[in-house]
Motif scaffolding. Sequence first.
Motif, short mmCIF file in Angstrom:
data_model
loop_
_atom_site.label_atom_id
_atom_site.label_comp_id
_atom_site.label_asym_id
_atom_site.label_seq_id
_atom_site.Cartn_x
_atom_site.Cartn_y
_atom_site.Cartn_z
N GLY A 27 -81.20 12.45 9.53
CA GLY A 27 -82.29 12.05 8.65
C GLY A 27 -83.45 13.03 8.59
O GLY A 27 -84.50 12.73 8.02
N ARG A 28 -83.27 14.20 9.17
CA ARG A 28 -84.27 15.27 9.06
C ARG A 28 -83.86 16.19 7.92
O ARG A 28 -82.89 15.92 7.20
CB ARG A 28 -84.37 16.03 10.39
CG ARG A 28 -84.79 15.20 11.60
CD ARG A 28 -86.21 14.67 11.48
NE ARG A 28 -87.20 15.74 11.43
CZ ARG A 28 -87.79 16.28 12.50
NH1 ARG A 28 -87.47 15.86 13.72
NH2 ARG A 28 -88.71 17.23 12.35
N TYR A 29 -84.56 17.31 7.77
CA TYR A 29 -84.30 18.17 6.61
C TYR A 29 -84.30 19.64 6.98
O TYR A 29 -84.92 20.06 7.96
CB TYR A 29 -85.36 17.92 5.52
CG TYR A 29 -85.31 16.52 4.96
CD1 TYR A 29 -84.47 16.21 3.89
CD2 TYR A 29 -86.07 15.50 5.53
CE1 TYR A 29 -84.41 14.92 3.39
CE2 TYR A 29 -86.01 14.21 5.04
CZ TYR A 29 -85.18 13.92 3.97
OH TYR A 29 -85.11 12.63 3.48
N GLN B 145 -80.31 18.24 12.50
CA GLN B 145 -81.19 19.36 12.18
C GLN B 145 -81.19 20.42 13.27
O GLN B 145 -81.08 21.63 12.99
CB GLN B 145 -82.63 18.85 11.96
CG GLN B 145 -83.60 19.93 11.51
CD GLN B 145 -85.05 19.50 11.65
OE1 GLN B 145 -85.52 19.24 12.75
NE2 GLN B 145 -85.75 19.41 10.53
N LYS B 146 -81.30 20.04 14.54
CA LYS B 146 -81.34 21.00 15.63
C LYS B 146 -80.06 21.83 15.71
O LYS B 146 -80.09 23.02 16.04
CB LYS B 146 -81.60 20.29 16.95
CG LYS B 146 -83.04 19.81 17.13
CD LYS B 146 -83.26 19.24 18.52
CE LYS B 146 -84.72 18.82 18.70
NZ LYS B 146 -84.98 18.26 20.05
N GLU B 147 -78.93 21.20 15.40
CA GLU B 147 -77.66 21.93 15.42
C GLU B 147 -77.67 23.01 14.37
O GLU B 147 -77.26 24.15 14.62
CB GLU B 147 -76.50 20.96 15.18
CG GLU B 147 -76.27 19.94 16.28
CD GLU B 147 -75.13 19.01 15.95
OE1 GLU B 147 -73.97 19.36 16.27
OE2 GLU B 147 -75.38 17.94 15.33
N TRP B 148 -78.11 22.67 13.15
CA TRP B 148 -78.15 23.66 12.07
C TRP B 148 -79.16 24.78 12.39
O TRP B 148 -78.90 25.95 12.11
CB TRP B 148 -78.50 23.00 10.75
CG TRP B 148 -77.38 22.27 10.10
CD1 TRP B 148 -77.31 20.95 9.79
CD2 TRP B 148 -76.13 22.83 9.65
NE1 TRP B 148 -76.11 20.64 9.20
CE2 TRP B 148 -75.37 21.78 9.10
CE3 TRP B 148 -75.58 24.11 9.68
CZ2 TRP B 148 -74.10 21.98 8.57
CZ3 TRP B 148 -74.31 24.32 9.15
CH2 TRP B 148 -73.58 23.26 8.60
N PHE C 264 -78.13 28.69 12.42
CA PHE C 264 -78.73 29.67 11.51
C PHE C 264 -79.66 30.64 12.22
O PHE C 264 -80.07 31.65 11.64
CB PHE C 264 -79.46 28.96 10.37
CG PHE C 264 -78.56 28.49 9.27
CD1 PHE C 264 -78.01 29.40 8.38
CD2 PHE C 264 -78.23 27.15 9.14
CE1 PHE C 264 -77.17 28.99 7.35
CE2 PHE C 264 -77.39 26.72 8.13
CZ PHE C 264 -76.85 27.64 7.23
N SER C 265 -80.01 30.37 13.48
CA SER C 265 -80.87 31.29 14.22
C SER C 265 -80.18 32.61 14.49
O SER C 265 -80.83 33.61 14.80
CB SER C 265 -81.29 30.65 15.55
OG SER C 265 -80.18 30.52 16.43
N LYS C 266 -78.87 32.64 14.34
CA LYS C 266 -78.10 33.85 14.63
C LYS C 266 -77.91 34.75 13.40
O LYS C 266 -77.33 35.83 13.51
CB LYS C 266 -76.73 33.46 15.20
CG LYS C 266 -76.81 32.66 16.49
CD LYS C 266 -75.43 32.21 16.94
CE LYS C 266 -75.48 31.50 18.29
NZ LYS C 266 -76.29 30.26 18.26
N VAL C 267 -78.35 34.30 12.23
CA VAL C 267 -78.19 35.10 11.00
C VAL C 267 -79.48 35.09 10.20
O VAL C 267 -80.34 34.22 10.38
CB VAL C 267 -77.04 34.54 10.11
CG1 VAL C 267 -75.72 34.60 10.84
CG2 VAL C 267 -77.34 33.11 9.67
#
Length: 402
Positions: free
Chosen positions: A244-246, A296-299, A303-306
Amino acid sequence: MSSALTSLRILDLTRLLPGPYCTMLLADYGAEVIKIEDTGLGDYVRANSPKIGENSALFHSVNRNKKSVCLNLKTDKGKEIFLKMAENADVVVESFRPGVMDRLGVGYDVLKKINPTLVYCALTGYGQTGPYANKPGHDLNYISYAGLLEFIGERNRKPIVPPIPIADIGGGALLATVGILMALFQRERSGKGQFVDISMMDGALSWLQLTLPDYFVTNIQPNRGELRLSGRSAFYEVYETKDGRYLSVGAVEAKFWEQFCKVIGREEFIHQQHVPMDEQDRIKAEIQAIISTKAQKEWVEIFSKVDACVTPVNKFEDLETDPQLIEREMIQTFHDSEIGPVKLIAPPIKMSETPGSIRKLAPKSGKHTAEILAQMGYSNQEIEALTCEGVISGALKKSPIQ
């Protein structure tokens, strides 16, 4: 370490948000800002909730580092005191409707005669001229007239009221600050002050750089929700996560969009970045289905790697633990001897030699009235008499200097 605006004296007659935000910036970087309030209610924002001590959190935020003098400008003696203060001031900032200061007998035409080097900034909704000059208004009215509100919202739905005051701060306070500093810079060369006329409607219109110039060429009015950077396109959109986050996706450049598509496993989208709107809707729906599979934290971790311009949509509770804001020290705790620890938004302009700082909380109403008047040569007896006559307030009769 010195401050950029040390020795600059500013008389601030503004209240609410736009004017105080402008003078807050100047005070944060060393200017002596004397907030002049009437002897009645003063600045209405003091009464807002929640409070920190006697005043609202908002009041402390935008009036920190300032002094307070309570002065009744409707009295002859009050006007006399103000004119004497203006003799040695560098800047006067006011936000009354056009003509109010003139009717009080302390307008620019009067002040420039006693202080030709004075920079006088009038910050109003519509400026000093034009058929709207004396109309009342608020942020929503200014951005409506300016054509900005027309573009805020989703396709085929009504405009959405923005949750932050765009014209008040962006079109008003910030441009007033810039205008004042430009006038001071010119004064260094010419030795003369000048009148700075700031219209929040004008300022809001000046924000339309991505749309209005194109209209001047094509004469075609874009539709709400169909602008390139308004959520129309899959590469510039907000997607909901499993919890439910964005996530915000701002992959405008092709290289970022390519990385995004690879991460979500849809490389066929790479060459569809700029397809027509109906195709954009289809792609967005498919992306949303994918983003919904993880929290959200997983995404964010993925994406922190690219380099794909993908970021979390933070809530206020996230700000104090955000590593970038921590490194930039954008939320600071000021320890007041009377109130205790108070969290505030830090000065945003980082300067290597003359940084801004939070040196004190907002003043109590009239706290510095006696101090300032004493500096101007008024005796204790005169200060007490002026207090009894209702010309000033906030002065301590037994010990006028705090």
